[in-house]
Write a protein that holds these residues in place. Structure first.
Motif, PDB file in Angstrom:
ATOM      1  N   ARG A 148      99.128  44.009  47.216  1.00  0.00           N
ATOM      2  CA  ARG A 148      99.942  44.928  48.290  1.00  0.00           C
ATOM      3  C   ARG A 148     101.822  44.088  47.283  1.00  0.00           C
ATOM      4  O   ARG A 148     102.771  45.271  47.173  1.00  0.00           O
ATOM      5  CB  ARG A 148      99.762  44.775  49.622  1.00  0.00           C
ATOM      6  N   ASN A 149     101.018  42.968  47.559  1.00  0.00           N
ATOM      7  CA  ASN A 149     102.544  42.119  47.032  1.00  0.00           C
ATOM      8  C   ASN A 149     102.608  42.336  45.405  1.00  0.00           C
ATOM      9  O   ASN A 149     104.170  42.869  45.128  1.00  0.00           O
ATOM     10  CB  ASN A 149     102.604  40.974  46.706  1.00  0.00           C
ATOM     11  N   ALA A 150     101.877  42.776  44.922  1.00  0.00           N
ATOM     12  CA  ALA A 150     101.966  44.197  43.265  1.00  0.00           C
ATOM     13  C   ALA A 150     102.673  44.942  43.426  1.00  0.00           C
ATOM     14  O   ALA A 150     103.700  45.461  42.561  1.00  0.00           O
ATOM     15  CB  ALA A 150     100.643  43.185  42.814  1.00  0.00           C
ATOM     16  N   GLU A 151     101.972  45.751  43.832  1.00  0.00           N
ATOM     17  CA  GLU A 151     102.721  47.172  44.363  1.00  0.00           C
ATOM     18  C   GLU A 151     103.528  47.381  44.392  1.00  0.00           C
ATOM     19  O   GLU A 151     105.288  47.941  43.809  1.00  0.00           O
ATOM     20  CB  GLU A 151     101.428  47.601  44.984  1.00  0.00           C
ATOM     21  N   SER A 152     104.181  45.858  45.430  1.00  0.00           N
ATOM     22  CA  SER A 152     106.068  46.391  45.732  1.00  0.00           C
ATOM     23  C   SER A 152     106.208  45.899  45.067  1.00  0.00           C
ATOM     24  O   SER A 152     107.920  46.482  44.692  1.00  0.00           O
ATOM     25  CB  SER A 152     105.892  44.935  47.027  1.00  0.00           C
ATOM     26  N   THR A 153     106.008  45.068  43.473  1.00  0.00           N
ATOM     27  CA  THR A 153     107.018  44.616  42.143  1.00  0.00           C
ATOM     28  C   THR A 153     107.115  46.230  41.829  1.00  0.00           C
ATOM     29  O   THR A 153     108.336  46.045  40.540  1.00  0.00           O
ATOM     30  CB  THR A 153     106.174  43.679  41.471  1.00  0.00           C
ATOM     31  N   GLU A 154     106.491  47.485  41.868  1.00  0.00           N
ATOM     32  CA  GLU A 154     106.525  48.760  41.046  1.00  0.00           C
ATOM     33  C   GLU A 154     105.627  48.185  39.378  1.00  0.00           C
ATOM     34  O   GLU A 154     105.754  49.299  38.270  1.00  0.00           O
ATOM     35  CB  GLU A 154     107.278  49.215  40.684  1.00  0.00           C
ATOM     36  N   ALA A 155     104.732  47.055  39.548  1.00  0.00           N
ATOM     37  CA  ALA A 155     104.244  46.449  38.253  1.00  0.00           C
ATOM     38  C   ALA A 155     103.088  48.156  37.631  1.00  0.00           C
ATOM     39  O   ALA A 155     102.562  48.089  38.555  1.00  0.00           O
ATOM     40  CB  ALA A 155     103.730  45.523  38.473  1.00  0.00           C
ATOM     41  N   GLU A 156     102.859  47.346  36.813  1.00  0.00           N
ATOM     42  CA  GLU A 156     101.890  48.793  36.437  1.00  0.00           C
ATOM     43  C   GLU A 156     100.802  47.642  35.858  1.00  0.00           C
ATOM     44  O   GLU A 156      99.148  48.307  36.142  1.00  0.00           O
ATOM     45  CB  GLU A 156     102.202  49.252  34.914  1.00  0.00           C
ATOM     46  N   VAL A 157     100.985  46.481  35.290  1.00  0.00           N
ATOM     47  CA  VAL A 157     100.204  45.388  35.211  1.00  0.00           C
ATOM     48  C   VAL A 157     100.276  44.131  36.120  1.00  0.00           C
ATOM     49  O   VAL A 157     101.510  43.686  36.756  1.00  0.00           O
ATOM     50  CB  VAL A 157     100.109  45.013  33.566  1.00  0.00           C
ATOM     51  N   LEU A 158      99.051  43.596  36.953  1.00  0.00           N
ATOM     52  CA  LEU A 158      98.863  42.105  37.566  1.00  0.00           C
ATOM     53  C   LEU A 158      98.145  41.338  36.181  1.00  0.00           C
ATOM     54  O   LEU A 158      96.963  41.231  36.435  1.00  0.00           O
ATOM     55  CB  LEU A 158      98.058  42.519  38.516  1.00  0.00           C
ATOM     56  N   CYS A 159      99.312  39.917  35.955  1.00  0.00           N
ATOM     57  CA  CYS A 159      97.796  39.421  35.339  1.00  0.00           C
ATOM     58  C   CYS A 159      98.211  38.576  35.251  1.00  0.00           C
ATOM     59  O   CYS A 159      97.874  37.670  36.240  1.00  0.00           O
ATOM     60  CB  CYS A 159      98.620  39.657  33.532  1.00  0.00           C
ATOM     61  N   ALA A 160      97.178  37.540  35.029  1.00  0.00           N
ATOM     62  CA  ALA A 160      96.389  36.069  35.204  1.00  0.00           C
ATOM     63  C   ALA A 160      95.581  35.400  34.064  1.00  0.00           C
ATOM     64  O   ALA A 160      95.454  35.789  33.248  1.00  0.00           O
ATOM     65  CB  ALA A 160      95.463  35.855  37.006  1.00  0.00           C
TER      66      ALA A 160
END
Length: 142
Positions: A92-104
């Motif tokens: 949910r936090n990543a979606e709130s940024t409107e990011a296309e990609v979550l990386c780690a």
């Protein structure tokens, strides 16, 4: 004597002295600093220093970035409901940024978060930082 082993971003920044690997990745990306990278490896800003130099990237800050995704070790097995809730919070936090990609930089976290995103029907993709650092303009043109 056993040779020293380095984490990828530590090797690039500290050993090779490289912060720009010539990557091109024209996407909005949020970086998840994993518990392992924060607390054990103490990577600091090495990963984001490298990501910031990637051409075309729109690197956005992840709310609650320093919070665990809920997967670590046997935690997810022993505490599945809590693990799922923590993973859902991270997505949910990543979606709130409107990011296309979550990386780690940790495949376990990426597997957990990718599964969480998929179950939620989220368009968010998960990628290892190495995949972004290896991306080229030629690949983006395909």
């Amino acid at each position: 004597m056993v040779p020293r082993v380095y984490e990828l971003t530590e090797f690039l920044v500290d050993v090779l002295g490289v912060t720009d690997v010539g990557a091109y990745f024209p996407h909005r990306v949020a970086y998840h600093p994993t518990c392992h990278s924060l607390r054990l490896l103490r990577l600091g800003d090495r990963p984001t220093t490298l990501l910031a130099q990637v051409r075309g990237i729109d690197l956005v800050e992840l709310p609650g970035a320093d919070e665990c995704c809920g997967f670590g070790g046997t935690f997810a097995v022993k505490n599945p409901d809590v693990s799922a809730a923590m993973g859902a919070d991270k997505i949910r936090n990543a979606e709130s940024t409107e990011a296309e990609v979550l990386c780690a930089a940790d495949n376990s976290c990426l597997m957990h978060l990718g599964g969480m995103a998929g179950r939620r029907g989220s368009p968010l993709r998960t990628l290892h930082i190495a995949e972004i650092l290896a991306a080229t303009e030629a690949e983006a043109a395909r």
